[in-house]
Design a protein around this motif. Structure first.
Motif, short mmCIF file in Angstrom:
data_model
loop_
_atom_site.label_atom_id
_atom_site.label_comp_id
_atom_site.label_asym_id
_atom_site.label_seq_id
_atom_site.Cartn_x
_atom_site.Cartn_y
_atom_site.Cartn_z
N TRP A 149 0.82 -1.20 0.00
CA TRP A 149 0.00 0.00 0.00
C TRP A 149 0.86 1.26 0.00
O TRP A 149 0.52 2.26 -0.65
CB TRP A 149 -0.93 0.00 1.21
N GLY A 150 1.98 1.23 0.71
CA GLY A 150 2.87 2.38 0.75
C GLY A 150 3.45 2.71 -0.60
O GLY A 150 3.52 3.88 -1.00
N ASP A 151 3.87 1.67 -1.34
CA ASP A 151 4.45 1.90 -2.67
C ASP A 151 3.41 2.46 -3.64
O ASP A 151 3.71 3.33 -4.46
CB ASP A 151 5.04 0.61 -3.22
N ILE A 152 2.19 1.92 -3.57
CA ILE A 152 1.13 2.41 -4.45
C ILE A 152 0.81 3.87 -4.14
O ILE A 152 0.66 4.70 -5.04
CB ILE A 152 -0.13 1.53 -4.33
N LEU A 153 0.73 4.20 -2.84
CA LEU A 153 0.46 5.59 -2.45
C LEU A 153 1.59 6.51 -2.91
O LEU A 153 1.34 7.60 -3.45
CB LEU A 153 0.30 5.69 -0.93
N LEU A 154 2.84 6.08 -2.72
CA LEU A 154 3.97 6.90 -3.13
C LEU A 154 3.98 7.11 -4.64
O LEU A 154 4.16 8.23 -5.13
CB LEU A 154 5.27 6.24 -2.68
N ARG A 155 3.76 6.04 -5.38
CA ARG A 155 3.77 6.13 -6.84
C ARG A 155 2.64 7.02 -7.35
O ARG A 155 2.83 7.87 -8.22
CB ARG A 155 3.65 4.73 -7.44
N PHE A 156 1.44 6.83 -6.78
CA PHE A 156 0.32 7.65 -7.24
C PHE A 156 0.49 9.10 -6.82
O PHE A 156 0.10 10.01 -7.56
CB PHE A 156 -1.00 7.09 -6.70
N SER A 157 1.08 9.33 -5.66
CA SER A 157 1.31 10.71 -5.22
C SER A 157 2.24 11.43 -6.17
O SER A 157 2.04 12.61 -6.48
CB SER A 157 1.91 10.72 -3.80
N LEU A 158 3.27 10.73 -6.66
CA LEU A 158 4.25 11.36 -7.55
C LEU A 158 3.76 11.42 -8.99
O LEU A 158 3.70 12.50 -9.59
CB LEU A 158 5.58 10.60 -7.48
N ARG A 159 3.39 10.26 -9.55
CA ARG A 159 3.03 10.21 -10.96
C ARG A 159 1.57 10.55 -11.21
O ARG A 159 1.22 11.02 -12.30
CB ARG A 159 3.34 8.82 -11.53
#
Length: 487
Positions: A265-275
């Motif tokens: 979940w953390g990686d998905i949140l980080l990726r969506f926050s950036l991209r």
């Protein structure tokens, strides 16, 4: 008449008086690299989509017979999503010639239509100004830009989904058969192009007007159409053994244990926050969710965010690997971004508006930087090893004979070299396999010593050494690409 300072602020912060600006901005960004070949981010998915289109055109196939390049000497008919986008591209190829910019151009047009509909959706919920800003955010955020001109059905998915949501809201507010038909059409197309919209699009639509039986009828039609297509597609799989991997033990979409891992979940949140949100969009989204509701229908937006995440969790491995599973979040997030931005503008002092201008400029800089570093820079054929190898394959191998592509599930090399063949993993290559495929007409074994799939490193070890020995290559020369002619 405003002061020079206030006039300058209006120039920095445009608004609804330029209604077409989001569309023009979106088109300009999506025209970048419009002539790029199928390389770079998600080239494997783009290559499959483009191959279907090319085969529709070259072999004059009907839409119900999608043909891949990696079927060896079989018919190549495969179990795929409903190939409406690829078939449309194939029709463009039929009239204008086989040019990949036509495929990207079709995506661009679909994406521009989605921007317009997102803008209308926000306007109907929060007013014209908030809708304008929501459309602008959808036009410039990195995920929306890239998948708004990639050779994939995602742009068509966003267009059909936005149509369903915008007309679904109109049906709630006004009723009308025309609104119902357009909403149902959007839902049917989205569900055929990808299965999961039945869930993440269907639930918000049912929430909008769940007491109206025609809406339920539209949902039933979408369900029946989707079931009918995938029943047919599965029959193709039973006949050829070729599939995009939807079901069965070989499917790699369903590692539900990942859902218990905080990093997932953390990686998905980080990726969506950036991209997805260019960093600054995340607090703006939180603010938009926090603001009091202006009307009851607005509840479809937070509901949509939740169900998109739940839908991704139904296929967690795919959702984690492929960022376009988070792309539909923007349909529900951008109207909320527009609401939040308009509220900040109305409440801000002159100094506050200057800071808003700075924040908007920074958000655009982040978005353009992400686009350049993560996407556009990887579409340069002069810096692409796989593009160079494909050109060499065209020169050194006969066009009418298949290849053995040691690229696991990645069809990019086959597509770029304009060849048919088999996709195999390095572990699967042995004397028996090479002998059997040579009898079926294989002319060469091709691949890379550096990567297996174009995003997966080929590490040194016994597998690489075994493959080098089978191909008669010195293990000290296992660098770069290889094209081994079978004699």
């Amino acid at each position: 008449m405003g002061t020079p300072q206030s006039m300058n602020m209006r120039l920095i912060l445009p608004g609804p008086r330029w209604p077409w600006f989001p569309l023009l901005m979106g088109a300009a960004l999506r025209l970048v690299n419009i002539n790029a070949p199928i390389i770079g981010v998600h080239s494997w998915r783009q290559a499959d989509t483009a191959a279907l289109a090319r085969n529709f055109q070259l072999n004059q196939l009907p839409i119900w017979l999608p043909q891949v390049d990696w079927g060896g000497v079989s018919s190549g008919y495969a179990e795929t999503d409903f190939p409406l986008y690829s078939y449309g591209v194939g029709l463009l190829y039929q009239f204008f010639g086989l040019h990949e910019w036509l495929a990207r151009g079709l995506s661009l047009l679909c994406s521009i239509g989605a921007i317009y509909l997102v803008q209308r959706l926000g306007s109907n919920l929060f007013g014209q100004a908030a809708g304008w800003w929501g459309g602008l955010f959808f036009a410039v955020l990195p995920l929306s830009v890239f998948y708004g001109r990639s050779v994939q059905p995602e742009a068509l998915l966003m267009l059909s989904s936005a149509l369903a949501l915008e007309r679904g809201l109109a049906y709630r507010q006004q009723g009308g058969k025309f609104n119902l038909v357009l909403m149902g059409l959007g839902l049917v197309i989205a569900s055929l192009v990808k299965v999961l919209p039945l869930f993440w699009l269907g639930i918000p639509l049912l929430w909008l007007a769940w007491r109206r039986w025609p809406l339920w009828l539209a949902g039933v039609i979408a369900l029946l159409a989707t079931v009918a297509w995938y029943a047919h597609a599965h029959q193709l799989f039973l006949e050829t053994g070729l599939s995009f991997g939807f079901w069965g033990s070989k499917a790699s979409r369903y590692s539900w244990a990942d859902l218990l891992n905080w990093r997932y979940w953390g990686d998905i949140l980080l990726r969506f926050s950036l991209r997805g949100l260019a960093v600054l969009g995340l607090p703006l989204l939180v603010f938009g969710l926090w603001l009091p509701k202006q009307n009851e229908a607005e509840g479809m937006l937070p509901l949509g965010l939740v169900v998109v995440l739940i839908a991704g969790a139904l296929a967690p491995s795919s959702s984690y690997i492929h960022e376009y599973y988070q792309l539909p979040l923007l349909l529900f997030a951008c109207p909320l971004l527009g609401k939040a931005w308009q509220k900040l503008q109305l409440k801000s002092t002159k100094t506050g508006k200057r800071w808003l201008a700075v924040a908007l400029g920074l958000m655009l800089v982040i978005s353009f930087t992400v686009l350049q570093l993560d996407y556009w820079s990887k579409e340069n054929p002069n810096k692409s090893d796989i593009w160079a190898q494909a050109q060499q394959i065209k020169i050194t191998t006969p066009k009418n004979k298949p290849l053995i592509s040691v690229t696991a599930g990645d069809p990019t090399l086959l597509y770029l070299s304009e060849r048919k063949g088999w996709l195999v993993t390095p572990e699967a290559v042995n004397d028996e396999l090479l002998g059997a495929l040579k009898k079926e007409g294989a002319s060469a074994v091709v691949g890379s010593w550096n990567k297996i799939e174009n995003y997966s490193e080929f590490k040194d070890g016994p597998v690489k050494q075994k493959l080098a020995k089978l191909l008669g290559i010195n293990k000290n020369q296992t660098n770069g690409n290889y094209i081994t002619i079978l004699k």
